[in-house]
Write an enzyme that holds these catalytic residues in place. Structure first.
Site, short mmCIF file in Angstrom:
data_model
loop_
_atom_site.label_atom_id
_atom_site.label_comp_id
_atom_site.label_asym_id
_atom_site.label_seq_id
_atom_site.Cartn_x
_atom_site.Cartn_y
_atom_site.Cartn_z
N ARG A 146 41.46 -1.03 -39.86
CA ARG A 146 42.08 -2.34 -39.68
C ARG A 146 42.70 -2.41 -38.30
NH1 ARG A 146 44.76 -3.02 -45.76
NH2 ARG A 146 42.78 -2.68 -46.86
N HIS B 17 38.20 -0.14 -58.42
CA HIS B 17 37.91 -1.49 -58.87
C HIS B 17 37.41 -1.41 -60.30
CE1 HIS B 17 37.89 -1.84 -54.48
NE2 HIS B 17 38.50 -2.98 -54.75
N CYS C 299 36.14 -3.10 -51.54
CA CYS C 299 35.76 -3.88 -52.71
C CYS C 299 34.37 -4.53 -52.61
CB CYS C 299 36.83 -4.91 -53.05
SG CYS C 299 37.54 -5.78 -51.67
N LYS D 44 48.96 -10.40 -57.43
CA LYS D 44 49.05 -8.94 -57.55
C LYS D 44 50.43 -8.52 -58.01
CE LYS D 44 50.50 -7.77 -52.83
NZ LYS D 44 50.17 -7.05 -51.59
N GLN E 278 41.97 5.00 -48.46
CA GLN E 278 42.57 4.44 -49.66
C GLN E 278 42.06 5.18 -50.90
OE1 GLN E 278 41.40 0.22 -49.17
NE2 GLN E 278 43.60 -0.20 -49.19
N ASP F 27 41.03 4.05 -53.74
CA ASP F 27 40.70 2.69 -54.12
C ASP F 27 39.91 2.67 -55.42
OD1 ASP F 27 40.95 0.06 -53.59
OD2 ASP F 27 39.51 -0.02 -51.95
N HIS G 167 41.58 -5.01 -58.75
CA HIS G 167 41.69 -4.14 -57.57
C HIS G 167 42.91 -3.25 -57.76
CE1 HIS G 167 39.17 -6.90 -54.91
NE2 HIS G 167 39.45 -7.67 -55.94
#
Length: 686
Positions: free
Chosen positions: A399, A421, A370, A502, A417, A419, A548
Site C-alpha cells: 500500500r 475470507h 480478497c 465491520k 496479512q 487474511d 473478511h
C-alpha cells in the site's frame, strides 16, 4: 492510561426555556464548575455541542458535558489551542495564523513565522499561556454579518481569509472545518474579565469553554514543520503541538505514559535487540527481519497456523501482482486507487520497427487479497455442503502510504496479512460471525493481549457500494453479534470499508494504549461483483455471503505492538533466545553444554555463553538482551548436578537439579505462559 470517563453522560439532560442561556438554566442544578467533573459545555438533542452561553430560540433539552469525557477534553484542548495562538501573536508579533484543532490526546496550531520555534520559545509560550489562563479571559461567540465582513476583518490573516473565501468547499470532516464549520460564519473573542475589552480573536465555529480558567492542566510538547492544508506545494508553516487535560493528575498520567511509550518504542527496541531494520537501499516502509526477529515472527505464524487448522480453515496462496482489471472488478480502483502503488505496463508487443502490435496491460502490486480469494471460490462449482468455506492466507500486500505517515512496523508499505475470507449461507451467517469473533479474541489472548472492546464501523455514504437495504441488514447483524459478545461496543460512524460494515477489536496494551487489532467485515457486495454462486440443497443457484477477517491486521504491525506491549521482553515461547547458560568459570561450561543439549532436543532455543567476559558482565548482557532463563553453574552446582536460575527481574533460584530444570523450562515453553519467569513463579511450580 488515564482513569477518566470516556463518555459525557455523567449527568442527566435538563430543559432550557427559549431566550435563556444554557449556563443560567443550569445554575439551579448546582453542577460542578471545577475539577474533572466540571461541566464545560452541553450537547443538544441532535448531538451537537454548544457553549454554556448558548441561548436557544425555542424550549430545548440539553445534556451537560463533563471535562473528563472525550467531548469535554476536546473542548478543553481546542480552547487551549486558542490560548496558544494568542500567546504566539503576543510573543511573536506579525505571526500569521493557520488552523488549530483538537486532535487525539491534544491539539496543535499552525503558524507562519520568520524563524522556526526553538525549545526555549516553547517555554516562553507556556509561561505566557499560564498568564492568559490565570487572567480568566472569557470566550465569547460572535456571528459575522456576512462573508464580506469576515473577509474585511481578516484581511491581514491570509490563511484565515482563504478559509472564509473557500467556506463552501471546505470538507466538513477536515481539521479546517474547526475554523469555519457549517452554517453561520463565526469568531470567538477572548474578553478581558475586568474591562470586557477584546484581547484577541480567532475565526472559529466552537464550541469553547466559558473562560480560560477552565483549562486546568496543559503542556506544549514539540514543534515541527508543516504545510498549509498539508500540501508541500503550499506555504511553509511551523506547527506547535500540545496536550491538555481535565486535571493535573490526568496530565501527569498521560506524560508518564508518553515517557513509558518512548522507552518501549518498537523502532528503538528493534535495533537494540537486533530484530529488524529498514535499509535505505530497499526504500521507506519496507522492513527486513533479522535472525532474532525471524524467530519471533516464525513462532507467531506457526501458532496461528495451528489454531487455524483446528478451526477448520483451508490454506491458500496468491501472487503479489495482478492485472488491473481484477481491481476494477472488485471496486478497489474506484475507491482505493490512492492507496495503491502506480501500475506497471506489461505484456506489450512490438514489431521490428518498434511499433506497438499488442498494447500492454496495467499490473498492480496487490493491496488486498480478497479479489484473488474470490477467484479461488469461483474456480469451480460449489455446493452448500462445502459451506462455510474458510480460506486463509499469509498474504503479503503493498500500500502506498505517504512518507509522513510511515511509522516503523505499525505503518509500513509492504506487510503480510493473516487474511481469511469466509463464504457462507445466510442461515449460517450469524453463527459464523459469532464463531469468528470468539476465535479472534481467544487467539489474541494466546499472545498475551486480554483487555478488549469492540468498535462498529458503519457506512460512509460517499464511499460505498450496495443498496441501503443490504447495508442496514448487515449492520444490524454485526450489531447483534457485537452485543452478544459481552464486550463494550463503541460506534465508529462512516468508518466502514466501501463494501460493508465491520467490527474491529480494540486491544489495550500494558501501558493502557489502544491498538486496533482484528477486523471482521461483512460483505454482500463483492460476491455480486464476482458472480459467486453455490448450489443450494434445493438445486437452485444462490449467492454466498462473504466475511473478511484479519486477526493480526498485519504480522509486522502485530509484531510491533507485541514488542511495545512486552517492552522487548517477549514471553519465553516467543523469545528468540530462551535459555542461556552462564558458567561461573570456564571449566564449568561442559556441565551447561550437556544441559542445553538436552533442552535443544526438546526444541528449546538454548546456548552457552563461552565468551571471555566475566560472569557479571554476561548476566548484564543477557539481561539487556531480554533472555528469560539464565542458568548459572559453579562448583557446587556441578557437584550437585544442578543449576541456578537467574531471571530478568534480578531474582534467583539456586540449586535446581538438572532434570527438574529441564522439565520446568520445557513446561513453561509448552504451556505458552505469557508472564516472565521469576523466583516466585518458579517456586510455585516446583
Amino acid at each position: 492510561m488515564v482513569n477518566a470517563t470516556s463518555t459525557d453522560s455523567l449527568y442527566s439532560s435538563f430543559p432550557v426555556p427559549a431566550g435563556t442561556s444554557v449556563g443560567a438554566a443550569m445554575r439551579e442544578l448546582e453542577l460542578p464548575n471545577k475539577g474533572p467533573d466540571a461541566v464545560v459545555c452541553v450537547r443538544d438533542l441532535t448531538g451537537a455541542l454548544k457553549d454554556l452561553a448558548h441561548v436557544p430560540d425555542t424550549d430545548e433539552e440539553f445534556t451537560p458535558v463533563a471535562a473528563s469525557s472525550e467531548a469535554g477534553r476536546s473542548v478543553i484542548r481546542h480552547s487551549c489551542a486558542h490560548v496558544l495562538a494568542q500567546a504566539v501573536q503576543v510573543e511573536f508579533p506579525g505571526t500569521n495564523l493557520g488552523i488549530g484543532p483538537a486532535v487525539e490526546n491534544g491539539f496543535y496550531y499552525d503558524f507562519q513565522v520568520a524563524e522556526p520555534f526553538t525549545p526555549e520559545d516553547l517555554k516562553t509560550l507556556e509561561r505566557r499561556m499560564k498568564k492568559i489562563i490565570k487572567s480568566g479571559q472569557r470566550f465569547q461567540r460572535r456571528v459575522y454579518e456576512s462573508v464580506e465582513a469576515a473577509a474585511e476583518e481578516l484581511k491581514n490573516e491570509p490563511f484565515k481569509l482563504e478559509l472564509v473565501q473557500d467556506k463552501s468547499s471546505v470538507d466538513p470532516d477536515s481539521d479546517e472545518a474547526t475554523e469555519v464549520g457549517a452554517g453561520e460564519l463565526t469568531a470567538y473573542d477572548n474578553l478581558n474579565p475586568r474591562t470586557n475589552e477584546v484581547e484577541w480573536s480567532d475565526l472559529c465555529r466552537g464550541p469553547h469553554l466559558p473562560t480560560t480558567r477552565y483549562i486546568p492542566a496543559f503542556a506544549l510538547t514539540r514543534s515541527s514543520a508543516s504545510y498549509w492544508r498539508g500540501d508541500q506545494a503550499n506555504a511553509d508553516l511551523q506547527r506547535i503541538y500540545g496536550t491538555a487535560w481535565e486535571s493535573k493528575e490526568a496530565l501527569e498520567d498521560y506524560q508518564h505514559m508518553l515517557a513509558e511509550a518512548e522507552k518501549r518504542d518498537h523502532r528503538r527496541l528493534g535495533t537494540e535487540l537486533d530484530l529488524f531494520s529498514f535499509p535505505d537501499e530497499i526504500g521507506s516502509g519496507f522492513p527486513v527481519f533479522h535472525p532474532n526477529g525471524g524467530i519471533i515472527r516464525n513462532e507467531m505464524e506457526e501458532h496461528s497456523r495451528r489454531r487455524h487448522i483446528e478451526a477448520g480453515y483451508s490454506f491458500v496462496n496468491t501472487p503479489h501482482i495482478t492485472k488491473g482489471d481484477l481491481f476494477q472488478k472488485s471496486g478497489h480502483l474506484d475507491f482505493y486507487a490512492d492507496g495503491m502503488f502506480p501500475p506497471m505496463q506489461l505484456d506489450a508487443e512490438h514489431d521490428e520497427e518498434g511499433n506497438v502490435t499488442k498494447p500492454g496491460q496495467d499490473y498492480y502490486a496487490k493491496p488486498m487479497n480478497c479479489p484473488m480469494h474470490n477467484l479461488i471460490f469461483g474456480s469451480r462449482g460449489r455446493s452448500y455442503r462445502e459451506l462455510p468455506l474458510r480460506l486463509f492466507e499469509f498474504g503479503t500486500v503493498y500500500r502506498y502510504e505517504k512518507s509522513g505517515v510511515i511509522h516503523g512496523l505499525t505503518r509500513a508499505r509492504g506487510f503480510t496479512q493473516d487474511d481469511a475470507h469466509i463464504y457462507c449461507t445466510e442461515d449460517q451467517l450469524e453463527q459464523e460471525l459469532t464463531t469468528v469473533l470468539d476465535f479472534v479474541i481467544s487467539l489474541l489472548k494466546d499472545y498475551g493481549l486480554d483487555d478488549f472492546y469492540l468498535e462498529l464501523s458503519t457506512r460512509d455514504p460517499k464511499k460505498s457500494v450496495g443498496s441501503d437495504e443490504i447495508w442496514e441488514r448487515s449492520t444490524d447483524i454485526l450489531q447483534r453479534v457485537a452485543d452478544s459478545s459481552g464486550l463494550s461496543l463503541v460506534p465508529d460512524p462512516e468508518g466502514a470499508a466501501f463494501y460493508g460494515p465491520k467490527i474491529s477489536v480494540q486491544a489495550r496494551d500494558a501501558i493502557g494504549r489502544t491498538w486496533q487489532m482484528s477486523t471482521v467485515q461483512l460483505d454482500f457486495n463483492l460476491p455480486d461483483r464476482f458472480n459467486l454462486e453455490y448450489t443450494a440443497s434445493d438445486g437452485t443457484k444462490q449467492r454466498p455471503i462473504m466475511i473478511h477477517r484479519a486477526l493480526f491486521g498485519s504480522i509486522e504491525r502485530f509484531f510491533g505492538v507485541l514488542l511495545e506491549h512486552y517492552a522487548g521482553a517477549f514471553p519465553v515461547w516467543l523469545a528468540p533466545h530462551q535459555v542461556v547458560g552462564i558458567p561461573v568459570a570456564e571449566n564449568f561450561a561442559p556441565h551447561l553444554v550437556e544441559l542445553t543439549t538436552e533442552l535443544r532436543k526438546r526444541g528449546i532455543r538454548a546456548e552457552v555463553d563461552t565468551s571471555d567476559d566475566r560472569m557479571q558482565k554476561k548476566i548484564r548482557n543477557h539481561t539487556t538482551g531480554k533472555v528469560p532463563f539464565m542458568l548459572l553453574a559453579g562448583a557446587r552446582d556441578v557437584e550437585a548436578n544442578a543449576v541456578s536460575f537467574r531471571f530478568l527481574d534480578g531474582t534467583q533460584v539456586n540449586g535446581v537439579p538438572v532434570a527438574e530444570a529441564v522439565e520446568l523450562i520445557s513446561a513453561w515453553v509448552a504451556e505458552r505462559i505469557n508472564v516472565q519467569p521469576s523466583e516466585v513463579a518458579i517456586e510455585q511450580r516446583r
